[in-house]
Scaffold this motif. Structure first.
Motif, PDB file in Angstrom:
ATOM      1  N   PRO A  24       0.824  -1.212   0.000  1.00 39.87           N
ATOM      2  CA  PRO A  24       0.000   0.000   0.000  1.00 39.87           C
ATOM      3  C   PRO A  24       0.864   1.271   0.000  1.00 39.87           C
ATOM      4  O   PRO A  24       1.787   1.403   0.808  1.00 39.87           O
ATOM      5  CB  PRO A  24      -0.791  -0.095   1.313  1.00 39.87           C
ATOM      6  CG  PRO A  24      -0.702  -1.530   1.718  1.00 39.87           C
ATOM      7  CD  PRO A  24       0.603  -2.030   1.199  1.00 39.87           C
ATOM      8  N   VAL A  25       0.563   2.171  -0.929  1.00 38.72           N
ATOM      9  CA  VAL A  25       1.284   3.434  -1.074  1.00 38.72           C
ATOM     10  C   VAL A  25       0.251   4.551  -1.181  1.00 38.72           C
ATOM     11  O   VAL A  25      -0.693   4.456  -1.963  1.00 38.72           O
ATOM     12  CB  VAL A  25       2.175   3.425  -2.337  1.00 38.72           C
ATOM     13  CG1 VAL A  25       2.894   4.754  -2.501  1.00 38.72           C
ATOM     14  CG2 VAL A  25       3.165   2.273  -2.298  1.00 38.72           C
ATOM     15  N   SER A  26       0.435   5.608  -0.387  1.00 35.28           N
ATOM     16  CA  SER A  26      -0.478   6.753  -0.418  1.00 35.28           C
ATOM     17  C   SER A  26       0.306   8.020  -0.746  1.00 35.28           C
ATOM     18  O   SER A  26       1.455   8.171  -0.328  1.00 35.28           O
ATOM     19  CB  SER A  26      -1.163   6.938   0.940  1.00 35.28           C
ATOM     20  OG  SER A  26      -1.875   5.782   1.292  1.00 35.28           O
ATOM     21  N   VAL A  71       3.574   7.809   1.529  1.00 40.40           N
ATOM     22  CA  VAL A  71       3.552   6.942   2.708  1.00 40.40           C
ATOM     23  C   VAL A  71       3.508   5.492   2.236  1.00 40.40           C
ATOM     24  O   VAL A  71       2.614   5.105   1.478  1.00 40.40           O
ATOM     25  CB  VAL A  71       2.340   7.247   3.616  1.00 40.40           C
ATOM     26  CG1 VAL A  71       2.318   6.309   4.810  1.00 40.40           C
ATOM     27  CG2 VAL A  71       2.372   8.703   4.071  1.00 40.40           C
ATOM     28  N   PHE A  72       4.482   4.729   2.687  1.00 38.95           N
ATOM     29  CA  PHE A  72       4.579   3.304   2.364  1.00 38.95           C
ATOM     30  C   PHE A  72       4.184   2.516   3.611  1.00 38.95           C
ATOM     31  O   PHE A  72       4.821   2.653   4.652  1.00 38.95           O
ATOM     32  CB  PHE A  72       6.018   2.940   1.982  1.00 38.95           C
ATOM     33  CG  PHE A  72       6.556   3.691   0.799  1.00 38.95           C
ATOM     34  CD1 PHE A  72       6.446   3.168  -0.480  1.00 38.95           C
ATOM     35  CD2 PHE A  72       7.186   4.921   0.955  1.00 38.95           C
ATOM     36  CE1 PHE A  72       6.955   3.849  -1.573  1.00 38.95           C
ATOM     37  CE2 PHE A  72       7.704   5.603  -0.130  1.00 38.95           C
ATOM     38  CZ  PHE A  72       7.588   5.068  -1.401  1.00 38.95           C
ATOM     39  N   PRO A  88       6.993   0.536  10.782  1.00 34.66           N
ATOM     40  CA  PRO A  88       5.676   0.150  10.278  1.00 34.66           C
ATOM     41  C   PRO A  88       5.259   0.990   9.066  1.00 34.66           C
ATOM     42  O   PRO A  88       4.615   0.501   8.152  1.00 34.66           O
ATOM     43  CB  PRO A  88       4.742   0.396  11.455  1.00 34.66           C
ATOM     44  CG  PRO A  88       5.433   1.432  12.278  1.00 34.66           C
ATOM     45  CD  PRO A  88       6.909   1.238  12.062  1.00 34.66           C
ATOM     46  N   LEU A  89       5.639   2.256   9.070  1.00 38.33           N
ATOM     47  CA  LEU A  89       5.331   3.186   7.975  1.00 38.33           C
ATOM     48  C   LEU A  89       6.595   3.950   7.623  1.00 38.33           C
ATOM     49  O   LEU A  89       7.373   4.312   8.508  1.00 38.33           O
ATOM     50  CB  LEU A  89       4.271   4.209   8.390  1.00 38.33           C
ATOM     51  CG  LEU A  89       2.876   3.713   8.705  1.00 38.33           C
ATOM     52  CD1 LEU A  89       2.040   4.844   9.281  1.00 38.33           C
ATOM     53  CD2 LEU A  89       2.216   3.165   7.455  1.00 38.33           C
ATOM     54  N   PRO A 111      14.291  -4.991   6.642  1.00 33.39           N
ATOM     55  CA  PRO A 111      13.533  -4.958   7.900  1.00 33.39           C
ATOM     56  C   PRO A 111      13.988  -3.893   8.902  1.00 33.39           C
ATOM     57  O   PRO A 111      13.196  -3.451   9.722  1.00 33.39           O
ATOM     58  CB  PRO A 111      13.736  -6.359   8.472  1.00 33.39           C
ATOM     59  CG  PRO A 111      14.063  -7.217   7.310  1.00 33.39           C
ATOM     60  CD  PRO A 111      14.802  -6.335   6.353  1.00 33.39           C
ATOM     61  N   PHE A 112      15.237  -3.454   8.823  1.00 32.19           N
ATOM     62  CA  PHE A 112      15.727  -2.508   9.825  1.00 32.19           C
ATOM     63  C   PHE A 112      16.333  -1.247   9.230  1.00 32.19           C
ATOM     64  O   PHE A 112      17.100  -0.545   9.887  1.00 32.19           O
ATOM     65  CB  PHE A 112      16.725  -3.222  10.745  1.00 32.19           C
ATOM     66  CG  PHE A 112      16.064  -4.347  11.484  1.00 32.19           C
ATOM     67  CD1 PHE A 112      15.239  -4.098  12.569  1.00 32.19           C
ATOM     68  CD2 PHE A 112      16.212  -5.659  11.054  1.00 32.19           C
ATOM     69  CE1 PHE A 112      14.594  -5.127  13.228  1.00 32.19           C
ATOM     70  CE2 PHE A 112      15.572  -6.695  11.704  1.00 32.19           C
ATOM     71  CZ  PHE A 112      14.756  -6.428  12.797  1.00 32.19           C
TER      72      PHE A 112
END
Length: 120
Positions: A24-26, A71-72, A88-89, A111-112
């Motif tokens: 999801p990308v906004s 926002v990813f 998380p975002l 992941p980090f």
């Protein structure tokens, strides 16, 4: 027919060496330069090759000068991969000073950590 200038992205998971599909990308635009109020312009998902070709296209928006935020939602991706992650975002804020150019903003993800740059 000439294409309108646009904002696009490409998400790659550098820990696995693969594009991130269905992320999801906004896209938002600041209503002023204080970053206190954002207007949602579009919501999208990355394709099977990890791309969102034109984040403005789905809502027939036209690129204008101003401050934008992508926002990813990476939390959903890492949960689906059963991988613990720190972010998380991820929000990328950019200033568009020339609305006649294309803005391609890839996200290199693990992941980090993450990295972004202006691509072509």
């Amino acid at each position: 027919m000439e294409l309108q200038p646009h904002i696009s992205t490409h998400v790659l998971d550098t820990s696995r060496g693969v594009p991130v599909k269905n992320l999801p990308v906004s896209l938002y635009k600041a209503s002023d330069n204080t970053n206190n109020s954002w207007i949602l312009l579009s919501e999208s998902f990355t394709s099977t090759n990890g791309r969102c070709a034109n984040l403005l296209e789905t809502t027939s928006q036209i690129l204008t000068v101003g401050r934008y935020k992508i926002v990813f939602n990476v939390e959903s991706y890492f949960i689906s991969m059963k991988t613990p992650a720190l972010y998380p975002l991820i929000e990328i804020i950019i200033d568009i000073k020339n609305s006649l150019e294309n803005y391609h903003l890839p996200l290199l993800l693990n992941p980090f950590g993450f990295s972004t740059y202006r691509g072509t």
